[in-house]
Motif scaffolding. Structure first.
Motif, PDB file in Angstrom:
ATOM      1  N   THR A   1       0.772  -1.187   0.004  1.00  0.00           N
ATOM      2  CA  THR A   1      -0.018  -0.110   0.022  1.00  0.00           C
ATOM      3  C   THR A   1       0.739   1.391  -0.126  1.00  0.00           C
ATOM      4  O   THR A   1       0.258   2.349  -0.527  1.00  0.00           O
ATOM      5  CB  THR A   1      -0.955  -0.048   1.053  1.00  0.00           C
TER       6      THR A   1
ATOM      7  N   SER B   1      -8.263  12.502  -3.124  1.00  0.00           N
ATOM      8  CA  SER B   1      -7.223  11.767  -2.061  1.00  0.00           C
ATOM      9  C   SER B   1      -7.184  12.110  -0.674  1.00  0.00           C
ATOM     10  O   SER B   1      -7.480  11.392   0.102  1.00  0.00           O
ATOM     11  CB  SER B   1      -5.814  11.499  -2.795  1.00  0.00           C
TER      12      SER B   1
ATOM     13  N   GLU C   1       0.490   9.965   8.038  1.00  0.00           N
ATOM     14  CA  GLU C   1      -0.236  10.228   6.717  1.00  0.00           C
ATOM     15  C   GLU C   1      -1.196  11.496   7.202  1.00  0.00           C
ATOM     16  O   GLU C   1      -1.206  12.624   6.285  1.00  0.00           O
ATOM     17  CB  GLU C   1      -0.925   8.951   6.579  1.00  0.00           C
TER      18      GLU C   1
ATOM     19  N   ALA D   1      -3.517   4.953   1.201  1.00  0.00           N
ATOM     20  CA  ALA D   1      -3.132   5.808   2.389  1.00  0.00           C
ATOM     21  C   ALA D   1      -4.054   5.277   3.413  1.00  0.00           C
ATOM     22  O   ALA D   1      -3.644   5.302   4.781  1.00  0.00           O
ATOM     23  CB  ALA D   1      -3.186   7.251   1.961  1.00  0.00           C
TER      24      ALA D   1
ATOM     25  N   SER E   1      -5.244   6.049  -4.811  1.00  0.00           N
ATOM     26  CA  SER E   1      -4.196   6.575  -3.931  1.00  0.00           C
ATOM     27  C   SER E   1      -4.576   6.983  -2.405  1.00  0.00           C
ATOM     28  O   SER E   1      -4.106   6.520  -1.143  1.00  0.00           O
ATOM     29  CB  SER E   1      -3.403   7.705  -4.521  1.00  0.00           C
TER      30      SER E   1
ATOM     31  N   TYR F   1       0.785   4.037  -2.727  1.00  0.00           N
ATOM     32  CA  TYR F   1       0.136   5.315  -2.722  1.00  0.00           C
ATOM     33  C   TYR F   1       1.253   6.449  -3.129  1.00  0.00           C
ATOM     34  O   TYR F   1       0.861   7.216  -3.648  1.00  0.00           O
ATOM     35  CB  TYR F   1       0.387   5.697  -1.041  1.00  0.00           C
TER      36      TYR F   1
END
Length: 192
Positions: free
Chosen positions: A12, A84, A63, A49, A45, A16
């Motif tokens: 992931t 996103s 994040e 995340a 994306s 991302y």
């Protein structure tokens, strides 16, 4: 952390990073695919995340902190990045409410990223772009890794950066050789 979660985090993180950079290519660098492709990449994306956030809290805090920095610095300039960001925010609300994310860790990460970027801009004025990029991309994540007492946030950030690098290198090659049958079949071209 189990091996499965570790592998999911690596995958992931790469998705991302690749997705964020590929979205930039679609918006800012003349890459043309199909109508709505930039938005779909933004959704993918954002979901990647969000999954990172749920699987490992320090990466989630990092994040959200990066997203807060983007908001403060007005960096969400295209719709796909905004979508996103909205997905990341939805995941973060759920993660804070369910106790996955710690608010104080998130704020420490945000302040670290903000401080490092302010210092990096001063260094850029004095020493140039190379040190600026190094500080911006890596120093804050190294500090966050030290704060949480684990190398994992830095490691997962490296895999996200690897996604960015792969996307960038692919695009450089694509710019030189974009007339192949494969690219025409999947609809990729450069805007003229």
């Amino acid at each position: 952390m189990s091996t499965d979660i570790f592998i999911y985090l690596i995958i992931t993180s790469f998705i991302y990073g690749f997705g964020q950079d590929f979205a930039d290519l679609l918006d800012e660098h003349g890459l043309k695919w199909f109508k709505g492709s930039a938005i779909i990449i933004g959704v993918i994306s954002g979901i990647a995340a969000g999954i990172r956030m749920i699987l490992y809290a320090p990466t989630g805090a990092q994040e959200v902190a990066i997203l807060l920095y983007w908001l403060v610095m007005n960096k969400l300039d295209y719709l796909n990045h905004q979508i996103s960001a909205a997905i990341i925010l939805l995941f973060s609300f759920w993660s804070f409410r369910s106790g996955i994310l710690d608010f104080s860790l998130t704020m420490i990460c945000f302040l670290t990223i903000l401080a490092v970027n302010i210092i990096a801009k001063q260094i850029k004025k004095r020493y140039g772009d190379v040190w600026f990029l190094f500080m911006r991309r890596y120093i804050s994540i190294i500090v966050i890794s030290i704060i949480v007492g684990s190398i994992l946030p830095f490691l997962f950030h490296l895999f996200a950066m690897l996604g960015v690098i792969v996307s960038t290198l692919w695009f450089e090659r694509f710019e030189k050789n974009n007339k192949t049958l494969f690219y025409r079949k999947i609809g990729l071209s450069l805007k003229r």
